[in-house]
Design an enzyme around this catalytic site. Structure first.
Site, mmCIF file in Angstrom:
data_model
loop_
_atom_site.group_PDB
_atom_site.id
_atom_site.type_symbol
_atom_site.label_atom_id
_atom_site.label_comp_id
_atom_site.label_asym_id
_atom_site.label_seq_id
_atom_site.Cartn_x
_atom_site.Cartn_y
_atom_site.Cartn_z
ATOM 1 N N LYS A 1 -67.722 0.999 -2.312
ATOM 2 C CA LYS A 1 -66.355 0.827 -1.844
ATOM 3 C C LYS A 1 -66.273 0.610 -0.333
ATOM 4 O O LYS A 1 -67.001 1.193 0.448
ATOM 5 C CB LYS A 1 -65.497 2.048 -2.203
ATOM 6 C CG LYS A 1 -65.285 2.257 -3.686
ATOM 7 C CD LYS A 1 -64.461 1.143 -4.300
ATOM 8 C CE LYS A 1 -63.042 1.114 -3.768
ATOM 9 N NZ LYS A 1 -62.274 2.334 -4.074
ATOM 10 N N HIS B 1 -41.894 -12.982 -3.168
ATOM 11 C CA HIS B 1 -41.945 -12.110 -4.338
ATOM 12 C C HIS B 1 -43.393 -11.849 -4.782
ATOM 13 O O HIS B 1 -43.659 -11.607 -5.961
ATOM 14 C CB HIS B 1 -41.144 -12.687 -5.507
ATOM 15 C CG HIS B 1 -39.755 -13.084 -5.140
ATOM 16 N ND1 HIS B 1 -38.713 -12.183 -5.013
ATOM 17 C CD2 HIS B 1 -39.230 -14.305 -4.827
ATOM 18 C CE1 HIS B 1 -37.610 -12.822 -4.660
ATOM 19 N NE2 HIS B 1 -37.895 -14.101 -4.529
ATOM 20 N N ASN C 1 -29.346 23.565 31.127
ATOM 21 C CA ASN C 1 -28.844 22.478 30.291
ATOM 22 C C ASN C 1 -29.086 21.115 30.938
ATOM 23 O O ASN C 1 -29.598 20.184 30.302
ATOM 24 C CB ASN C 1 -27.351 22.677 30.025
ATOM 25 C CG ASN C 1 -27.067 23.925 29.224
ATOM 26 O OD1 ASN C 1 -27.982 24.578 28.731
ATOM 27 N ND2 ASN C 1 -25.793 24.276 29.103
ATOM 28 N N SER D 1 -66.112 5.470 -0.192
ATOM 29 C CA SER D 1 -65.741 6.520 -1.132
ATOM 30 C C SER D 1 -66.787 7.628 -1.135
ATOM 31 O O SER D 1 -67.970 7.377 -0.876
ATOM 32 C CB SER D 1 -65.615 5.920 -2.537
ATOM 33 O OG SER D 1 -65.580 6.930 -3.522
ATOM 34 N N GLU E 1 -53.856 1.957 5.611
ATOM 35 C CA GLU E 1 -52.991 2.744 4.726
ATOM 36 C C GLU E 1 -52.260 3.830 5.526
ATOM 37 O O GLU E 1 -51.091 4.127 5.268
ATOM 38 C CB GLU E 1 -53.821 3.348 3.602
ATOM 39 C CG GLU E 1 -54.315 2.297 2.619
ATOM 40 C CD GLU E 1 -55.358 2.809 1.639
ATOM 41 O OE1 GLU E 1 -55.703 2.066 0.704
ATOM 42 O OE2 GLU E 1 -55.839 3.953 1.821
#
Length: 484
Positions: free
Chosen positions: A281, A156, A110, A275, A288
């Site tokens: 792309k 915002h 322990n 892609s 991400e």
């Protein structure tokens, strides 16, 4: 990792040696991470036992030599066991006979595992802090190149006020600096030694807990033996700090992803992908994944909190499931921090597109209202006037017409035209915001100077802690070699 369960290894012999739960109880695979930590803990404990006259010197020499053989063979060569601690002890006894069992005198698994976790966690935390420092350096260096590069600021996600790339970068450097501070604070509480607490009730042997702490490079001892063996609050603190850092990284990644979408920044090919079907792309895939790391870290924190919630004192086998949450979080956040630093350092900012966007949406409206207020108008009146003007335009003509309607007189009766024209210019608007921490170039330069000093100070702190750990490891090795 428990003192109250087992299989047929040296700890349990044939008692409770089999059954369908045998594999379920084992932590051998995940314990590979603390293999070296366990060896160091074993060595320090044996040296202390010998110095205290508990284990004879010749027997200690045999145990320490056997531990060297275990280390040379590696984790994969360990005999089967329910955890790395029992497996190492089994290997030692297999090598030198029953006397090897004296290694476990005056301790429990322990307090042993609690020590091993802290021993390894110190190294991991310092690694994450080093990654955070590299990220801060990337933010500061890039900011230094863009103190006058205008960009739109948002609230915002709507155009709000013009700012600069440097000001935006510094906003994240300040956050990562606090994340660094939290990790260094956590390190101080990790670096306390529980060894010698035994199962939870201490030991009747005349041990020297301060000596083992010293040999292992810990700054102090956790006094209460029940607290020392059972607490995992240091894991909670560390994983919480990591989750906070991951949240900072996620925000940085999200902003860069949005900026890339708008054409304000282009990521290096090293931090993008294409892609499988759309050849044109260029996707910000790495960012991400950095963004997603916040989910990994928050789930690690949630899992750890849930595992620890409501556990009675002292040791419970649940704790075996707690530590992997910390290891997984550390690895994920460290890697994400490295990637974020690289992405920022190699990104290419489109200054033309940024400058054009900085003027969109009447972003200087607040600056005009401030100029009118500085000219003597109540700010709320100035706010109303500019809001009224924004319904028809964002130039001086619209503002002057609004003044006639709101105030009943031309704008120049209150503020010279050149002052208003200057406030309408995004670059002048930014330059005027020279309050402490503001986006004006000179204000940002002060921020950057302070940030560089803070990075240097944190580097020195890391170096000091690393040197202390290295020094302790060297001293322990010298003590061990003296038994040869």
């Amino acid at each position: 990792m428990s003192e109250e369960s087992g299989d047929g290894d040296v700890v349990r012999r044939e008692r409770f040696g089999g059954g369908p739960a045998r594999g379920f109880l084992s932590s051998m695979s995940s314990d590979e991470r603390i293999f070296e930590a366990d060896l160091a803990t074993d060595r320090a404990h044996v040296v202390m036992l010998t110095e205290q006259g508990i284990v004879p010197e010749d027997e200690a020499g045999g145990i320490l030599a056997a531990l060297d053989e275990v280390e040379a063979a590696g984790h994969d060569a360990l005999p089967n066991g329910e955890d790395v601690h029992a497996a190492i002890e089994t290997a030692v006894i297999d090598a030198i006979g029953p006397v090897g069992g004296k290694m476990h005198t005056a301790r429990s698994r322990n307090d042993e595992v609690a020590t091993c976790i802290r021993y390894r966690l110190r190294e991991d935390v310092l690694d994450v802090v080093e990654a955070a420092l590299a990220f801060r350096e990337a933010l500061v260096e890039t900011a230094g190149e863009h103190t006058e590069t205008l960009m739109p600021g948002y609230t915002h996600l709507q155009p709000a006020q013009p700012t600069t790339v440097a000001h935006w970068l510094c906003s994240y450097e300040g956050a990562v600096a606090r994340d660094t501070e939290r990790l260094l604070d956590a390190y101080g509480r990790i670096n306390r030694c529980p060894l010698g607490a035994a199962a939870f009730a201490g030991t009747p042997f005349d041990i020297d807990r301060e000596r083992t702490a010293e040999l292992l490079g810990f700054e102090s001892v956790i006094e209460n033996s029940m607290d020392a063996s059972s607490t995992r609050d240091f894991l909670l603190e560390t994983v919480s700090a990591l989750a906070t850092l991951a949240t900072t990284l996620s925000g940085t990644a999200e902003d860069l992803i949005l900026f890339a979408n708008k054409g304000y920044v282009e990521l290096s090919d090293d931090y993008a992908s294409t892609s499988s079907i759309m050849p044109q792309k260029k996707n910000p895939d790495t960012l991400e994944l950095v963004r997603a790391t916040a989910g990994d870290a928050s789930s690690g924190l949630s899992g750890l909190l849930t595992t620890l919630k409501g556990l009675p004192r002292a040791y419970n086998r649940d704790l075996q499931r707690a530590t992997p949450h910390a290891w997984k979080t550390i690895d994920a956040v460290r890697e994400a921090t490295d990637v974020a630093a690289g992405a920022v350092a190699t990104a290419d900012w489109d200054e033309g597109a940024l400058k054009e966007a900085a003027d969109e949406g009447f972003s200087t409206a607040t600056g005009v209202a401030d100029a009118l207020a500085m000219g003597g108008l109540p700010f709320r009146t100035a706010h109303e006037l500019v809001a009224h003007a924004s319904e028809s335009g964002s130039d001086y003509t619209a503002l002057d017409a609004a003044s006639e309607e709101v105030l009943g007189e031309p704008l120049e009766e209150h503020v010279p035209r050149e002052v208003v024209e200057s406030a309408l210019d995004p670059a002048e608007s930014v330059a005027s915001r020279d309050s402490w921490g503001g986006p004006a170039p000179e204000a940002v330069e002060e921020t950057l100077s302070a940030a560089r000093e803070a990075v240097d100070a944190d580097k020195a702190a890391i170096e000091g802690r690393t040197e202390a750990l290295d020094g302790a490891a060297t001293a322990l090795d010298e003590e061990v070699r003296s038994y040869e």
